[in-house]
Design a protein around this motif. Structure first.
Motif, PDB file in Angstrom:
ATOM      1  N   MET A   1       0.760  -1.265  -0.035  1.00 60.28           N
ATOM      2  CA  MET A   1       0.119  -0.075  -0.256  1.00 60.28           C
ATOM      3  C   MET A   1       0.808   1.317   0.114  1.00 60.28           C
ATOM      4  SD  MET A   1      -3.496  -0.127   0.190  1.00 60.28           S
ATOM      5  CE  MET A   1      -4.440  -1.577  -0.189  1.00 60.28           C
ATOM      6  N   GLY A   2       1.916   1.457  -0.667  1.00 57.32           N
ATOM      7  CA  GLY A   2       2.684   2.197  -0.874  1.00 57.32           C
ATOM      8  C   GLY A   2       2.278   3.485  -1.581  1.00 57.32           C
ATOM      9  N   THR A   3       3.104   3.766  -2.515  1.00 62.02           N
ATOM     10  CA  THR A   3       2.663   4.737  -3.678  1.00 62.02           C
ATOM     11  C   THR A   3       1.647   4.350  -4.581  1.00 62.02           C
ATOM     12  OG1 THR A   3       4.429   4.357  -5.137  1.00 62.02           O
ATOM     13  CG2 THR A   3       4.993   5.747  -3.599  1.00 62.02           C
ATOM     14  N   MET A   4       0.860   5.313  -5.148  1.00 66.51           N
ATOM     15  CA  MET A   4      -0.170   4.961  -6.268  1.00 66.51           C
ATOM     16  C   MET A   4       0.732   4.766  -7.794  1.00 66.51           C
ATOM     17  SD  MET A   4      -3.287   7.090  -4.918  1.00 66.51           S
ATOM     18  CE  MET A   4      -4.393   6.209  -6.095  1.00 66.51           C
ATOM     19  N   SER A   5       0.422   3.559  -8.351  1.00 71.06           N
ATOM     20  CA  SER A   5       0.976   3.433  -9.803  1.00 71.06           C
ATOM     21  C   SER A   5       0.116   4.254 -10.759  1.00 71.06           C
ATOM     22  CB  SER A   5       1.095   1.950 -10.185  1.00 71.06           C
ATOM     23  OG  SER A   5      -0.339   1.518 -10.240  1.00 71.06           O
ATOM     24  N   ILE A   6       0.549   4.216 -11.932  1.00 71.64           N
ATOM     25  CA  ILE A   6       0.058   4.959 -12.976  1.00 71.64           C
ATOM     26  C   ILE A   6      -1.375   3.949 -13.100  1.00 71.64           C
ATOM     27  CG2 ILE A   6       0.911   3.456 -14.806  1.00 71.64           C
ATOM     28  CD1 ILE A   6       0.156   7.129 -15.371  1.00 71.64           C
ATOM     29  N   TRP A   7      -1.813   2.995 -12.787  1.00 71.78           N
ATOM     30  CA  TRP A   7      -3.061   2.061 -13.227  1.00 71.78           C
ATOM     31  C   TRP A   7      -4.041   2.720 -12.387  1.00 71.78           C
ATOM     32  CZ3 TRP A   7      -3.648   0.333 -17.698  1.00 71.78           C
ATOM     33  CH2 TRP A   7      -2.451  -0.034 -18.275  1.00 71.78           C
ATOM     34  N   HIS A   8      -3.476   3.075 -10.879  1.00 71.63           N
ATOM     35  CA  HIS A   8      -4.433   3.932  -9.851  1.00 71.63           C
ATOM     36  C   HIS A   8      -5.098   4.974 -10.200  1.00 71.63           C
ATOM     37  CE1 HIS A   8      -2.318   0.627  -7.318  1.00 71.63           C
ATOM     38  NE2 HIS A   8      -3.548   0.779  -6.787  1.00 71.63           N
ATOM     39  N   TRP A   9      -3.859   6.014 -10.830  1.00 73.14           N
ATOM     40  CA  TRP A   9      -4.398   7.194 -11.295  1.00 73.14           C
ATOM     41  C   TRP A   9      -5.272   7.211 -12.634  1.00 73.14           C
ATOM     42  CZ3 TRP A   9      -3.904  10.885  -8.031  1.00 73.14           C
ATOM     43  CH2 TRP A   9      -2.860  10.861  -6.978  1.00 73.14           C
ATOM     44  N   LEU A  10      -5.006   6.261 -13.407  1.00 75.77           N
ATOM     45  CA  LEU A  10      -6.028   6.365 -14.494  1.00 75.77           C
ATOM     46  C   LEU A  10      -7.354   5.594 -14.139  1.00 75.77           C
ATOM     47  CD1 LEU A  10      -3.669   4.351 -17.203  1.00 75.77           C
ATOM     48  CD2 LEU A  10      -4.437   6.807 -17.201  1.00 75.77           C
ATOM     49  N   ILE A  11      -7.222   5.016 -13.163  1.00 77.74           N
ATOM     50  CA  ILE A  11      -8.750   4.266 -12.517  1.00 77.74           C
ATOM     51  C   ILE A  11      -9.383   5.610 -12.019  1.00 77.74           C
ATOM     52  CG2 ILE A  11      -9.853   2.996 -10.937  1.00 77.74           C
ATOM     53  CD1 ILE A  11      -7.902   0.788 -11.889  1.00 77.74           C
ATOM     54  N   VAL A  12      -8.828   6.434 -11.005  1.00 81.08           N
ATOM     55  CA  VAL A  12      -9.171   7.558 -10.476  1.00 81.08           C
ATOM     56  C   VAL A  12      -9.692   8.441 -11.399  1.00 81.08           C
ATOM     57  CG1 VAL A  12      -8.771   9.587  -9.059  1.00 81.08           C
ATOM     58  CG2 VAL A  12      -7.890   7.269  -8.198  1.00 81.08           C
ATOM     59  N   LEU A  13      -8.989   8.931 -12.462  1.00 84.96           N
ATOM     60  CA  LEU A  13      -9.512   9.684 -13.610  1.00 84.96           C
ATOM     61  C   LEU A  13     -10.493   9.224 -14.535  1.00 84.96           C
ATOM     62  CD1 LEU A  13      -8.570  12.511 -15.345  1.00 84.96           C
ATOM     63  CD2 LEU A  13      -7.310  10.799 -16.945  1.00 84.96           C
ATOM     64  N   LEU A  14     -10.738   8.036 -14.613  1.00 89.74           N
ATOM     65  CA  LEU A  14     -11.910   7.553 -15.178  1.00 89.74           C
ATOM     66  C   LEU A  14     -13.158   7.367 -14.467  1.00 89.74           C
ATOM     67  CD1 LEU A  14     -13.046   5.897 -17.879  1.00 89.74           C
ATOM     68  CD2 LEU A  14     -12.662   3.835 -16.312  1.00 89.74           C
ATOM     69  N   VAL A  15     -13.184   7.399 -13.071  1.00 91.31           N
ATOM     70  CA  VAL A  15     -14.102   7.464 -12.461  1.00 91.31           C
ATOM     71  C   VAL A  15     -14.645   9.041 -12.102  1.00 91.31           C
ATOM     72  CG1 VAL A  15     -14.722   7.435  -9.628  1.00 91.31           C
ATOM     73  CG2 VAL A  15     -13.707   5.526 -11.000  1.00 91.31           C
ATOM     74  N   VAL A  16     -13.603   9.943 -12.203  1.00 97.26           N
ATOM     75  CA  VAL A  16     -13.954  11.283 -12.166  1.00 97.26           C
ATOM     76  C   VAL A  16     -14.648  11.641 -13.292  1.00 97.26           C
ATOM     77  CG1 VAL A  16     -13.000  13.638 -12.172  1.00 97.26           C
ATOM     78  CG2 VAL A  16     -12.036  11.808 -10.466  1.00 97.26           C
ATOM     79  N   VAL A  17     -14.114  11.439 -14.423  1.00 98.82           N
ATOM     80  CA  VAL A  17     -14.866  11.616 -15.746  1.00 98.82           C
ATOM     81  C   VAL A  17     -16.326  11.139 -15.842  1.00 98.82           C
ATOM     82  CG1 VAL A  17     -14.593  11.291 -18.178  1.00 98.82           C
ATOM     83  CG2 VAL A  17     -12.716  12.025 -17.077  1.00 98.82           C
ATOM     84  N   MET A  18     -16.469   9.776 -15.222  1.00 98.38           N
ATOM     85  CA  MET A  18     -17.842   9.265 -15.317  1.00 98.38           C
ATOM     86  C   MET A  18     -18.581   9.995 -14.316  1.00 98.38           C
ATOM     87  SD  MET A  18     -16.893   5.259 -15.375  1.00 98.38           S
ATOM     88  CE  MET A  18     -18.383   4.765 -15.083  1.00 98.38           C
ATOM     89  N   ILE A  19     -18.138  10.306 -13.205  1.00 98.70           N
ATOM     90  CA  ILE A  19     -19.017  11.255 -12.503  1.00 98.70           C
ATOM     91  C   ILE A  19     -19.438  12.411 -12.826  1.00 98.70           C
ATOM     92  CG2 ILE A  19     -19.180  12.190 -10.106  1.00 98.70           C
ATOM     93  CD1 ILE A  19     -17.649   9.775  -9.082  1.00 98.70           C
ATOM     94  N   PHE A  20     -18.551  13.460 -13.288  1.00104.57           N
ATOM     95  CA  PHE A  20     -18.744  14.722 -13.723  1.00104.57           C
ATOM     96  C   PHE A  20     -18.940  15.012 -15.005  1.00104.57           C
ATOM     97  CE2 PHE A  20     -15.997  15.118  -9.924  1.00104.57           C
ATOM     98  CZ  PHE A  20     -16.986  15.886  -8.780  1.00104.57           C
ATOM     99  N   GLY A  21     -18.448  14.189 -15.971  1.00104.06           N
ATOM    100  CA  GLY A  21     -18.584  14.356 -17.386  1.00104.06           C
ATOM    101  C   GLY A  21     -17.567  15.312 -17.892  1.00104.06           C
ATOM    102  N   THR A  22     -17.230  15.051 -19.363  1.00106.66           N
ATOM    103  CA  THR A  22     -16.450  15.774 -19.841  1.00106.66           C
ATOM    104  C   THR A  22     -16.640  17.257 -20.157  1.00106.66           C
ATOM    105  OG1 THR A  22     -16.961  15.356 -22.031  1.00106.66           O
ATOM    106  CG2 THR A  22     -15.399  13.806 -21.073  1.00106.66           C
ATOM    107  N   LYS A  23     -17.882  17.598 -20.187  1.00110.87           N
ATOM    108  CA  LYS A  23     -18.377  19.095 -20.489  1.00110.87           C
ATOM    109  C   LYS A  23     -17.842  19.884 -19.253  1.00110.87           C
ATOM    110  CE  LYS A  23     -22.020  21.831 -22.384  1.00110.87           C
ATOM    111  NZ  LYS A  23     -23.228  21.819 -22.863  1.00110.87           N
TER     112      LYS A  23
END
Length: 79
Positions: A1-23
């Motif tokens: 459970m150390g640092t977050m990898s690129i895959w963690h950041w991509l998943i977080v980005l995907l969730v944020v885009v799904m919640i708020f939308g690109t517009k």
């Protein structure tokens, strides 16, 4: 459970885009950019003044009794 990898950041980005939308994210980004630009312009206007700053020991010219811009503080106080 150390640092977050690129895959963690991509998943977080995907969730944020799904919640708020690109517009909404695009509008948020442009609003933030406009605020930063306005702040920088305000800071630039404050530091690059062409007028010489008035010194605190400057001599007052003119008669205060006839000067319309002078305000008598005691006359403005409420009784």
């Amino acid at each position: 459970m150390g640092t977050m990898s690129i895959w963690h950041w991509l998943i977080v980005l995907l969730v944020v885009v799904m919640i708020f939308g690109t517009k909404k994210l695009r509008n948020l980004g442009s609003d933030l950019g406009g605020a930063v630009k306005g702040f920088k312009d305000g800071m630039k206007d404050g530091t690059s003044s062409t007028d010489a700053p008035a010194s605190p020991n400057a001599q007052v010219t003119g008669n205060p009794a006839t000067d319309k811009s002078t305000i008598d503080v005691e006359a403005r106080q409420k009784s």
